[in-house]
Design a protein around this motif. Structure first.
Motif, PDB file in Angstrom:
ATOM      1  N   UNK A   1      46.525  29.451  21.693  1.00  0.00           N
ATOM      2  CA  UNK A   1      47.333  28.458  22.406  1.00  0.00           C
ATOM      3  C   UNK A   1      47.373  28.656  23.916  1.00  0.00           C
ATOM      4  N   UNK A   2      46.642  29.617  24.418  1.00  0.00           N
ATOM      5  CA  UNK A   2      46.667  29.821  25.870  1.00  0.00           C
ATOM      6  C   UNK A   2      45.388  30.502  26.330  1.00  0.00           C
ATOM      7  N   UNK A   3      44.891  30.022  27.445  1.00  0.00           N
ATOM      8  CA  UNK A   3      43.756  30.690  28.092  1.00  0.00           C
ATOM      9  C   UNK A   3      44.197  31.066  29.501  1.00  0.00           C
ATOM     10  N   UNK A   4      43.970  32.308  29.867  1.00  0.00           N
ATOM     11  CA  UNK A   4      44.374  32.784  31.197  1.00  0.00           C
ATOM     12  C   UNK A   4      43.150  33.262  31.969  1.00  0.00           C
ATOM     13  N   UNK A   5      43.102  32.868  33.226  1.00  0.00           N
ATOM     14  CA  UNK A   5      42.078  33.387  34.126  1.00  0.00           C
ATOM     15  C   UNK A   5      42.795  34.100  35.264  1.00  0.00           C
ATOM     16  N   UNK A   6      42.548  35.378  35.402  1.00  0.00           N
ATOM     17  CA  UNK A   6      43.121  36.144  36.516  1.00  0.00           C
ATOM     18  C   UNK A   6      41.987  36.506  37.466  1.00  0.00           C
ATOM     19  N   UNK A   7      42.229  36.340  38.743  1.00  0.00           N
ATOM     20  CA  UNK A   7      41.227  36.754  39.741  1.00  0.00           C
ATOM     21  C   UNK A   7      41.878  37.787  40.662  1.00  0.00           C
ATOM     22  N   UNK A   8      41.260  38.947  40.729  1.00  0.00           N
ATOM     23  CA  UNK A   8      41.742  40.013  41.623  1.00  0.00           C
ATOM     24  C   UNK A   8      40.653  40.334  42.648  1.00  0.00           C
ATOM     25  N   UNK A   9      41.077  40.910  43.755  1.00  0.00           N
ATOM     26  CA  UNK A   9      40.084  41.317  44.755  1.00  0.00           C
ATOM     27  C   UNK A   9      40.451  42.651  45.366  1.00  0.00           C
ATOM     28  N   UNK A  10      39.427  43.361  45.736  1.00  0.00           N
ATOM     29  CA  UNK A  10      39.618  44.676  46.348  1.00  0.00           C
ATOM     30  C   UNK A  10      38.667  44.791  47.543  1.00  0.00           C
ATOM     31  N   UNK A  11      39.233  45.143  48.693  1.00  0.00           N
ATOM     32  CA  UNK A  11      38.386  45.323  49.879  1.00  0.00           C
ATOM     33  C   UNK A  11      37.779  46.717  49.851  1.00  0.00           C
ATOM     34  N   UNK A  12      36.467  46.748  49.729  1.00  0.00           N
ATOM     35  CA  UNK A  12      35.757  48.039  49.726  1.00  0.00           C
ATOM     36  C   UNK A  12      35.614  48.574  51.147  1.00  0.00           C
ATOM     37  N   UNK A  13      35.522  47.632  52.092  1.00  0.00           N
ATOM     38  CA  UNK A  13      35.235  48.027  53.477  1.00  0.00           C
ATOM     39  C   UNK A  13      35.749  46.948  54.429  1.00  0.00           C
TER      40      UNK A  13
END
Lengths: 169, 184
Positions: free
Chosen positions: A95-107
């Motif tokens: 009953x649910x679809x989730x999309x999570x987007x995360x980001x990490x600065x390497x430099x």
């Protein structure tokens, strides 16, 4: 004009903002975004069955967003290289679809607050069935910038002009 | 001396010709050296593309802005044992259609590169779409490469010989090769 007070104020804001913790989970992100200056919640319905929307999230999320991006910008006075790693997570139940987007600065960017595992949360999209042919989307997103990513996720939901966002933009 | 009158102008003309010739050779050598140096610096080696053409690429690129440019290319890598990759070369996708010959019955790693640069902001970045491909002998592979309004899309369709329809191939990450070889 004495710029010292302005500089100190800017630094103080930066330091204080560093004291304020960023959301550490997708659920915390959902709670924080509605009241955040730089966040926005968008809700809309698409004429597409839930299973298709979930399928597109599952296909396009990892294919398009598991990326490490290097951008360079140059002026007469500076040269900046930023390396950013994006991490998509797609969770699908009946009953649910989730999309999570995360980001990490390497430099190129200094982290000023505690970063969750996988990086800071940038966007969360929840899809839930309304009828057999309609799906409701709740998009927790930045209110400024990242327009290409936001448009791509909307397209994945609607099924029109489905493509990967150029994350260098 | 009549002889020397004849010889002197002749030597002068030959000398001029020689100097022009040397000058031309020097210019050509300079450009060849510069091109070689640039290619070496940027790591771009043209793909030999001598095999039978089994990859038919249709590309469409539109940056969506007067002040930015997007360059599309595909880097081809040979995938060896233990999934080690060996860069074979690059094909620039400057034309609407490009035919490429990829070694059949062997894994190749294709990296479609979208390199954008903005004149206004003096900013540049590169994003890639990567997949493993093991072409079957005599099969054809139609590749649609599209970049429009900051969205890109790559689709590969495999068609058996003497058929007009085929199936779309899902991208296969290099990590899939590494994990499968690690399990063995």
């Amino acid at each position: 004009m004495n710029r010292y007070p302005l500089l100190m104020t800017a630094l103080s804001i930066l330091t204080l903002s560093g004291c304020v913790s960023h959301p550490q989970t997708a659920e915390e992100f959902r709670k924080v975004v509605p009241g955040a200056f730089s966040g926005k919640v968008e809700t809309f319905e698409v004429d597409r069955p839930f299973s298709q929307v979930a399928g597109t999230f599952q296909k396009m999320g990892p294919n398009c967003l598991s990326k490490t991006i290097k951008t360079t910008s140059q002026t007469n006075m500076s040269y900046q290289v930023i390396v950013t790693t994006y991490k998509p997570t797609v969770l699908v139940t009946g009953k649910k679809a989730e999309l999570h987007v995360q980001f990490h600065h390497e430099q190129g960017v200094i982290a000023v607050s505690k970063e969750p595992v996988g990086g800071y949360y940038l966007l969360v999209a929840d899809a839930q069935p309304v009828t057999a042919s309609k799906t409701r989307i709740d998009l927790y997103r930045p209110s400024m910038g990242h327009g290409v990513l936001i448009q791509a996720v909307k397209n994945w939901a609607t099924g029109e002009n489905v493509g990967c966002p150029d994350l260098t933009k | 001396m009549p002889g020397s009158d004849e010889v002197t102008p002749s030597t002068s003309v030959d000398g001029m010709r020689n100097r022009r010739c040397i000058h031309r050779v020097a210019i050509m050598a300079f450009w060849i050296f510069t091109a070689g140096l640039l290619a070496g610096c940027f790591g771009v080696k043209p793909y030999p593309n001598t095999l039978d053409k089994n990859l038919h690429v249709q590309s469409f690129t539109e940056s969506g802005s007067w002040f930015s440019r997007v360059r599309t290319a595909v880097d081809i890598h040979r995938v060896g044992k233990d999934c080690a990759i060996d860069y074979e070369g690059t094909v620039q996708l400057t034309e609407p259609t490009t035919d490429i010959g990829i070694q059949p019955d062997r894994w190749s790693h294709l990296v479609f590169v979208f390199a954008s640069s903005s004149f206004w902001a003096n900013r540049s970045g590169t994003i890639t779409y990567e997949t493993l491909l093991k072409p079957r002998p005599h099969y054809h592979y139609a590749v649609a490469v599209r970049y429009k309004n900051d969205l890109y899309h790559v689709a590969i369709r495999e068609t058996p010989p003497n058929r007009s329809t085929g199936r779309e191939i899902e991208p296969l990450a290099l990590s899939a090769c590494r994990s499968s070889s690690g399990q063995k």
